[in-house]
Design a protein around this motif. Structure first.
Motif, mmCIF file in Angstrom:
data_model
loop_
_atom_site.group_PDB
_atom_site.id
_atom_site.type_symbol
_atom_site.label_atom_id
_atom_site.label_comp_id
_atom_site.label_asym_id
_atom_site.label_seq_id
_atom_site.Cartn_x
_atom_site.Cartn_y
_atom_site.Cartn_z
ATOM 1 N N SER A 58 0.829 -1.211 0.000
ATOM 2 C CA SER A 58 0.000 0.000 0.000
ATOM 3 C C SER A 58 0.861 1.257 0.000
ATOM 4 C CB SER A 58 -0.925 -0.012 1.219
ATOM 5 O OG SER A 58 -1.777 -1.139 1.208
ATOM 6 N N ALA A 59 1.946 1.240 0.770
ATOM 7 C CA ALA A 59 2.837 2.403 0.806
ATOM 8 C C ALA A 59 3.485 2.640 -0.552
ATOM 9 C CB ALA A 59 3.904 2.209 1.885
ATOM 10 N N VAL A 60 3.890 1.563 -1.224
ATOM 11 C CA VAL A 60 4.504 1.706 -2.551
ATOM 12 C C VAL A 60 3.492 2.236 -3.560
ATOM 13 C CG1 VAL A 60 5.475 0.395 -4.449
ATOM 14 C CG2 VAL A 60 6.310 0.011 -2.148
ATOM 15 N N ILE A 61 2.256 1.740 -3.495
ATOM 16 C CA ILE A 61 1.221 2.204 -4.426
ATOM 17 C C ILE A 61 0.919 3.677 -4.200
ATOM 18 C CG2 ILE A 61 -1.232 1.969 -4.971
ATOM 19 C CD1 ILE A 61 -0.918 -1.031 -4.604
ATOM 20 N N ALA A 62 0.859 4.103 -2.938
ATOM 21 C CA ALA A 62 0.636 5.525 -2.651
ATOM 22 C C ALA A 62 1.773 6.380 -3.214
ATOM 23 C CB ALA A 62 0.498 5.737 -1.148
ATOM 24 N N SER A 63 3.007 5.902 -3.089
ATOM 25 C CA SER A 63 4.145 6.649 -3.644
ATOM 26 C C SER A 63 4.084 6.696 -5.169
ATOM 27 C CB SER A 63 5.459 6.002 -3.188
ATOM 28 O OG SER A 63 5.551 5.970 -1.781
ATOM 29 N N LEU A 64 3.667 5.597 -5.800
ATOM 30 C CA LEU A 64 3.538 5.587 -7.256
ATOM 31 C C LEU A 64 2.468 6.576 -7.734
ATOM 32 C CD1 LEU A 64 3.816 1.785 -8.130
ATOM 33 C CD2 LEU A 64 5.378 3.593 -8.846
ATOM 34 N N ILE A 65 1.356 6.648 -7.032
ATOM 35 C CA ILE A 65 0.301 7.600 -7.405
ATOM 36 C C ILE A 65 0.796 9.035 -7.235
ATOM 37 C CG2 ILE A 65 -2.018 8.415 -6.816
ATOM 38 C CD1 ILE A 65 -2.686 5.547 -6.000
ATOM 39 N N ASP A 66 1.619 9.269 -6.216
ATOM 40 C CA ASP A 66 2.169 10.614 -6.000
ATOM 41 C C ASP A 66 3.083 11.026 -7.149
ATOM 42 O OD1 ASP A 66 2.744 13.009 -4.726
ATOM 43 O OD2 ASP A 66 4.410 12.169 -3.607
ATOM 44 N N ALA A 88 12.955 10.063 -7.314
ATOM 45 C CA ALA A 88 11.880 9.400 -6.556
ATOM 46 C C ALA A 88 11.320 8.205 -7.320
ATOM 47 C CB ALA A 88 10.770 10.405 -6.253
ATOM 48 N N VAL A 89 11.173 8.340 -8.626
ATOM 49 C CA VAL A 89 10.667 7.228 -9.446
ATOM 50 C C VAL A 89 11.630 6.051 -9.394
ATOM 51 C CG1 VAL A 89 10.155 6.502 -11.803
ATOM 52 C CG2 VAL A 89 9.270 8.667 -10.957
ATOM 53 N N GLY A 90 12.934 6.318 -9.476
ATOM 54 C CA GLY A 90 13.919 5.237 -9.415
ATOM 55 C C GLY A 90 13.895 4.502 -8.080
ATOM 56 N N GLN A 91 13.751 5.251 -6.988
ATOM 57 C CA GLN A 91 13.706 4.604 -5.671
ATOM 58 C C GLN A 91 12.437 3.765 -5.504
ATOM 59 O OE1 GLN A 91 14.117 7.795 -2.871
ATOM 60 N NE2 GLN A 91 16.254 8.195 -3.389
ATOM 61 N N ILE A 92 11.318 4.288 -5.977
ATOM 62 C CA ILE A 92 10.067 3.532 -5.852
ATOM 63 C C ILE A 92 10.095 2.287 -6.728
ATOM 64 C CG2 ILE A 92 7.573 3.671 -6.230
ATOM 65 C CD1 ILE A 92 7.794 6.650 -5.601
ATOM 66 N N ASP A 93 10.710 2.384 -7.905
ATOM 67 C CA ASP A 93 10.818 1.210 -8.776
ATOM 68 C C ASP A 93 11.591 0.087 -8.082
ATOM 69 O OD1 ASP A 93 10.641 0.084 -11.669
ATOM 70 O OD2 ASP A 93 12.760 -0.102 -11.138
ATOM 71 N N ILE A 94 12.657 0.441 -7.384
ATOM 72 C CA ILE A 94 13.418 -0.578 -6.645
ATOM 73 C C ILE A 94 12.577 -1.168 -5.523
ATOM 74 C CG2 ILE A 94 15.439 -0.940 -5.182
ATOM 75 C CD1 ILE A 94 16.864 1.195 -6.822
ATOM 76 N N ARG A 95 11.823 -0.334 -4.823
ATOM 77 C CA ARG A 95 10.982 -0.821 -3.729
ATOM 78 C C ARG A 95 9.916 -1.792 -4.251
ATOM 79 N NH1 ARG A 95 8.742 4.353 -0.847
ATOM 80 N NH2 ARG A 95 7.497 2.734 0.195
ATOM 81 N N ARG A 97 10.143 -3.734 -6.932
ATOM 82 C CA ARG A 97 10.788 -4.985 -7.341
ATOM 83 C C ARG A 97 11.250 -5.821 -6.160
ATOM 84 N NH1 ARG A 97 11.545 -4.750 -12.828
ATOM 85 N NH2 ARG A 97 11.361 -2.649 -13.722
ATOM 86 N N LEU A 98 11.497 -5.173 -5.017
ATOM 87 C CA LEU A 98 11.940 -5.907 -3.831
ATOM 88 C C LEU A 98 10.789 -6.464 -3.010
ATOM 89 C CD1 LEU A 98 14.874 -3.660 -2.536
ATOM 90 C CD2 LEU A 98 15.022 -5.831 -3.755
ATOM 91 N N LEU A 99 9.561 -6.158 -3.395
ATOM 92 C CA LEU A 99 8.419 -6.700 -2.664
ATOM 93 C C LEU A 99 8.345 -8.213 -2.843
ATOM 94 C CD1 LEU A 99 5.568 -4.133 -3.439
ATOM 95 C CD2 LEU A 99 6.743 -4.467 -1.259
ATOM 96 N N ASN A 100 8.017 -8.896 -1.758
ATOM 97 C CA ASN A 100 7.872 -10.360 -1.804
ATOM 98 C C ASN A 100 6.446 -10.704 -2.255
ATOM 99 O OD1 ASN A 100 8.415 -13.073 -1.530
ATOM 100 N ND2 ASN A 100 8.095 -13.080 0.689
ATOM 101 N N VAL A 101 6.104 -10.223 -3.439
ATOM 102 C CA VAL A 101 4.765 -10.402 -3.995
ATOM 103 C C VAL A 101 4.916 -10.944 -5.409
ATOM 104 C CG1 VAL A 101 2.581 -9.278 -4.585
ATOM 105 C CG2 VAL A 101 3.883 -8.499 -2.600
ATOM 106 N N LYS A 102 4.075 -11.887 -5.757
ATOM 107 C CA LYS A 102 4.120 -12.474 -7.096
ATOM 108 C C LYS A 102 3.737 -11.417 -8.132
ATOM 109 C CE LYS A 102 2.286 -16.263 -9.880
ATOM 110 N NZ LYS A 102 1.350 -17.425 -9.913
ATOM 111 N N GLY A 103 4.558 -11.283 -9.168
ATOM 112 C CA GLY A 103 4.297 -10.323 -10.227
ATOM 113 C C GLY A 103 4.777 -8.917 -9.927
#
Length: 236
Positions: A58-66, A88-95, A97-103
Motif C-alpha cells: 500500500s505504501a509503494v502504491i501511494a508513492s507511485l500515485i504521488d 523518486a521514481v527510481g527509488q520507488i521502482d526498486i521498492r 521490485r523488492l516486494l515479496n509479492v508475485k508479479g
C-alpha cells in the motif's frame, strides 16, 4: 537385560492397564496439543507476514500515485523538480521490485512505462491530470486487491507496447519527443539567462497652495464645535 524384562512385565500385567491407558492418553494429548499449537502459530505468523506485505504494498502504491501526479504535469515542472521526481521514481521502482509479492517485476515494468507515457503526453499534448492518474490508480488498486487478475492485464499491456515499439510510427514519435525536450530545455535556458529589469523609482511632488487658496483659507470662519460637557459652541 533384566530391565527389559521388567518393562515387558509392567506392560503385560493386568494391574497396570489403567496406568498404561492414562499414559497413552497423556501422550496423545501432548501430540495433539503440539500439532494444534504449531498450526495456530503458523496461521498467526502467516497472517502477520501478509499484513506487513499488504502494508508495504500500500505504501509503494501511494508513492507511485504521488509520482504519477508529477508526471502528468511534467512539462510544467522546473528542471530541478524533474530531477527530484526522476530520483523518486527510481527509488520507488526498486521498492516495488523488492516486494515479496508475485508479479512485482511485471507491475514495476508496467508502472515505469505508464509514467513515461504521462511525461510524453504532458510535454507533447498538454496535461490532463484527472483521467491519466485515475486510470493509473485504479490499475494499481486492482493489483493490491487482486494480484493475479492485475498481472494478466499488466502482461497483456506490456506485450502490446513491445509490439508497438517496433512499429514505423515509433521512430516518428521518438523524434517528436526529442524535439519537444529540446524546446523545453531551450526555453528554460533563455529564461535563466534573461536580464532582470529593475523598475525605475517614481517621485511624486507635493501639492503647492496657490495665492487664491491662501486668501480663502484666511477668510474661512472658525469651526463651531460642541463642548462635550456643556454643549457650548467653541469658536476657536
Amino acid at each position: 537385560m533384566n530391565w527389559l524384562n521388567d518393562i515387558q512385565d509392567f506392560f503385560s500385567s493386568n494391574a497396570n492397564s489403567a496406568t498404561i491407558l492414562v499414559l497413552a492418553f497423556f501422550l496423545i494429548g501432548v501430540v495433539v496439543a503440539l500439532i494444534l499449537g504449531g498450526a495456530i502459530a503458523s496461521k498467526v505468523s502467516s497472517r502477520h507476514i501478509k499484513a506487513n506485505e499488504d502494508q508495504a504494498k500500500s505504501a509503494v502504491i501511494a508513492s507511485l500515485i504521488d509520482v504519477a501526479t508529477e508526471a502528468s504535469v511534467w512539462n510544467a515542472l522546473s528542471p530541478q523538480e524533474q530531477i527530484l521526481s526522476d530520483r523518486a521514481v527510481g527509488q520507488i521502482d526498486i521498492r516495488v521490485r523488492l516486494l515479496n509479492v508475485k508479479g512485482a517485476g511485471i507491475a514495476a515494468d508496467w508502472a515505469t512505462h505508464q509514467l513515461g507515457e504521462m511525461k510524453r503526453n504532458s510535454a507533447t499534448f498538454g496535461y490532463q491530470l484527472d483521467p491519466a492518474v485515475t486510470e493509473f490508480r485504479d490499475r494499481l488498486l486492482l493489483w493490491l486487491h487482486s494480484p493475479s487478475k492485475a498481472n494478466k492485464i499488466f502482461t497483456s499491456d506490456l506485450e502490446r507496447w513491445a509490439y508497438q515499439s517496433v512499429a514505423p510510427e515509433a521512430k516518428v514519435a521518438a523524434a517528436q519527443d526529442a524535439w519537444v525536450a529540446q524546446q523545453y530545455e531551450q526555453s528554460y535556458a533563455e529564461a535563466a539567462t534573461a536580464p532582470v529589469e529593475t523598475p525605475e523609482p517614481v517621485y511624486y511632488a507635493a501639492p503647492v497652495a496657490t495665492p487664491e487658496e491662501d486668501a480663502l483659507s484666511s477668510l474661512r470662519l472658525p469651526r463651531e464645535d460642541e463642548d462635550d460637557r456643556g454643549g457650548i459652541p467653541n469658536m476657536f
